[in-house]
Design a protein around this motif. Structure first.
Motif, PDB file in Angstrom:
ATOM      1  N   GLY A 189       0.832  -1.207   0.000  1.00  0.00           N
ATOM      2  CA  GLY A 189       0.000   0.000   0.000  1.00  0.00           C
ATOM      3  C   GLY A 189       0.863   1.251   0.000  1.00  0.00           C
ATOM      4  N   GLN A 190       1.914   1.238   0.839  1.00  0.00           N
ATOM      5  CA  GLN A 190       2.797   2.403   0.912  1.00  0.00           C
ATOM      6  C   GLN A 190       3.533   2.626  -0.402  1.00  0.00           C
ATOM      7  OE1 GLN A 190       5.385   1.826   4.241  1.00  0.00           O
ATOM      8  NE2 GLN A 190       3.887   2.566   5.705  1.00  0.00           N
ATOM      9  N   SER A 191       3.958   1.536  -1.031  1.00  0.00           N
ATOM     10  CA  SER A 191       4.660   1.664  -2.319  1.00  0.00           C
ATOM     11  C   SER A 191       3.744   2.243  -3.383  1.00  0.00           C
ATOM     12  CB  SER A 191       5.153   0.308  -2.801  1.00  0.00           C
ATOM     13  OG  SER A 191       6.181  -0.120  -1.995  1.00  0.00           O
ATOM     14  N   GLU A 192       2.498   1.780  -3.405  1.00  0.00           N
ATOM     15  CA  GLU A 192       1.547   2.319  -4.400  1.00  0.00           C
ATOM     16  C   GLU A 192       1.346   3.810  -4.162  1.00  0.00           C
ATOM     17  OE1 GLU A 192      -1.054  -1.697  -5.299  1.00  0.00           O
ATOM     18  OE2 GLU A 192      -1.993  -0.032  -4.236  1.00  0.00           O
ATOM     19  N   SER A 193       1.202   4.191  -2.887  1.00  0.00           N
ATOM     20  CA  SER A 193       1.062   5.633  -2.570  1.00  0.00           C
ATOM     21  C   SER A 193       2.294   6.398  -3.008  1.00  0.00           C
ATOM     22  CB  SER A 193       0.914   5.826  -1.068  1.00  0.00           C
ATOM     23  OG  SER A 193      -0.379   5.539  -0.672  1.00  0.00           O
TER      24      SER A 193
END
Lengths: 173, 360
Positions: free
Chosen positions: B50-54
């Protein structure tokens, strides 16, 4: 005897798990601290990028740029009288400070004339409240002062004086 | 008769049973502990995903902001920006909210001063940007046009404005050119379709085989003196608001790239706000340059001639401000602007003839 043996075995298993989770937690804490420092670095880089973008916008603002035909001949050219007019706008009743905040953000912009005269003109001043650091970026520019009799700015432009200067953008973070 | 006596070892039986139970419990324990460890690591993995996508979305937004900043300062040929598969939403509202965001990420960026003409959604793996200056008559700002190769533009009629020659390449801006409206509009797998009519009245029903929502079909008619926007109701085009005059070719392109009339008006208001500020500086500069030999204070000079009601504001500023605050451009006097532009052009020529510093 057997029950003691089995209890020892059970404790052994639990101890392995506890040590395993301690190692994982240590790894996690280390990873988090590295991530935090990377995030801080990225945040600093973003502030620098925003300042450079503001500087880029500033030197090409129609409010400061030399008139079209001359601007094409001289690279980073700003009009001296436009600078004075731009500065005076912010000291008038109908100050467009809020409008230019969208373009220039929290910054202090000073035009320094360094040759042949020496002068510093603050044209925009909006420091960030409770700022921690201020970083200054300087861009060399040619300031064109038109309407000066018996002067030339290069071989092409008569009745105009070229002043050499710097635009300093002080960015706050 | 022999009696066989079998001695059963009760203790060993109990021990075997105990071992069987012990093994089973051991496996249950292993499964539970393994599941907990697996869940722990899966949680870390999903959180990081999730953090990488953000992070990627944030990088795309930053890159677009840098491109918008670059487009604001310099006109450019069309650029193609490669992005991850995503949908960019552009919003410009009468309330003053102007932003773009990436669908389903919650990441958005406000663009209160950038004049960006784009469809309400830009989909795909490429974003096309192009910028042109808006000079009325001095350069005020750059218009940034944004589109996607997955959108299709139909140009109908004869291009008397010479707009087609300057448009981005066909692989960047998918288009079809036709002298008349096709009888049937076939679906070619585009998520949005826009019709541009050159000086034509749009009448009659259109047989459409398009498999997209009617909101994703729109039209604009470009005439020598006005721009008219249309909405699609599933069968025919319905006029969307009053026609709008225009001053330059950049506004015709703006009408082509805009989602609809509301978005066009919203961005033009940003442009007029800019015109007001630039006119203020140009007018003040003219006052500073005013001398006996080079006279800027004349009836023809709209930048110097102060308005009767408000001496601190010049005629060009006033006209720009009226357009900026006018709801739906109802009170925007394009005729005054056009007249001011003619006067400024004439004054500039006079100043050039007199070897005086030009207004622009």
């Amino acid at each position: 005897m057997n029950s003691l043996k089995s209890q020892i075995k059970m404790f052994e298993t639990i101890a392995i798990l506890v040590i395993f989770f301690i190692l994982v937690s240590i790894g996690f804490v280390y990873y988090n601290s590295i991530s935090q420092s990377l995030i801080k670095q990225e945040s600093r880089e973003r502030i620098e990028l925003e300042s450079i973008q503001a500087a880029q916008r500033l030197t090409y603002l129609p409010e400061l740029k030399c008139t079209s035909s001359i601007a094409k001949e001289i690279g980073s050219c700003v009009d001296f009288y436009k600078i004075l007019a731009f500065r005076d706008m912010f000291h008038s009743d109908n100050s467009p400070e809020e409008y230019y905040y969208d373009i220039l953000g929290y910054s202090t912009i000073t035009v320094y004339v360094i040759y042949p005269e020496e002068e510093g003109i603050v044209i925009y001043d909006k420091p960030k409240p409770n700022f921690k650091t201020k970083t200054a970026y300087q861009i060399p520019v040619v300031l064109l002062k038109e309407g000066v009799k018996n002067s030339r700015c290069g071989p092409e432009f008569s009745n105009a004086q070229c002043l050499y200067g710097l635009i300093e953008i002080g960015a706050y973070s | 008769m022999q009696l066989e006596v079998k001695f059963v070892n009760v203790a060993s039986m109990a021990s075997r049973k105990k071992a069987q139970v012990d093994i089973q419990f051991n496996w249950i324990f292993v499964i539970i502990a393994g599941a907990i460890i697996l869940m722990f690591f899966m949680t870390i993995v999903f959180k990081n995903m999730g953090q990488s996508e953000s992070k990627v979305s944030r990088k795309v937004v930053d890159q677009l902001v840098a491109i918008f900043a670059g487009a604001e300062v310099a006109t450019s040929t069309a650029q193609e920006i490669a992005t991850p598969e995503m949908q960019l939403n552009f919003l410009c509202e009468e309330s003053g909210l102007s932003e773009f965001n990436i669908q389903n990420t919650g990441i958005s960026k406000q663009i209160p001063s950038a004049v960006v003409f784009a469809p309400d959604k830009v989909k795909g793996r490429k974003v096309i940007t192009w910028s042109l200056d808006w000079s009325v008559p001095y350069r005020v700002t750059n218009f940034l046009y944004v589109t996607s190769p997955l959108m299709r533009y139909y140009f109908i009629g004869t291009d008397t404005f010479n707009l087609l020659e300057d448009l981005p390449r066909e692989d960047m801006m998918t288009r079809e050119i036709s002298p008349t409206l096709p009888e049937k509009i076939l679906d070619k797998n585009n998520y949005k379709v826009k019709f541009i009519f050159f000086d034509a009245n749009i009448q009659g029903n259109i047989e459409s085989k398009l498999k997209i929502n009617k909101e994703d079909v729109s039209a604009v008619s470009l005439a020598p003196d006005k721009i008219t926007f249309y909405r699609y109701n599933g069968e025919s085009f319905v006029q969307d608001g009053e026609p709008l005059p225009y001053l330059t070719k950049s506004e015709l392109y703006a009408a082509i790239f805009s989602e609809d009339r509301a978005a066009y008006v919203c961005n033009m208001k940003k442009a007029f706000r800019r015109l007001e500020q630039v006119s203020r500086v140009v007018g003040a500069r003219a006052k500073l340059l005013n001398t006996d030999a080079c006279n800027y204070n004349s009836a023809e000079s709209v930048l110097y001639q102060e308005s009767i009601n408000n001496p601190s504001i010049n005629s060009m500023q006033l006209a720009a401000r009226t357009c900026q605050i006018s709801v739906n451009f109802a009170n925007c006097k394009y005729s005054i602007l056009a007249d001011n532009i003619k006067k400024l052009n004439a004054k500039n020529r006079q100043l050039e003839y007199a070897s005086c510093p030009l207004i622009y």
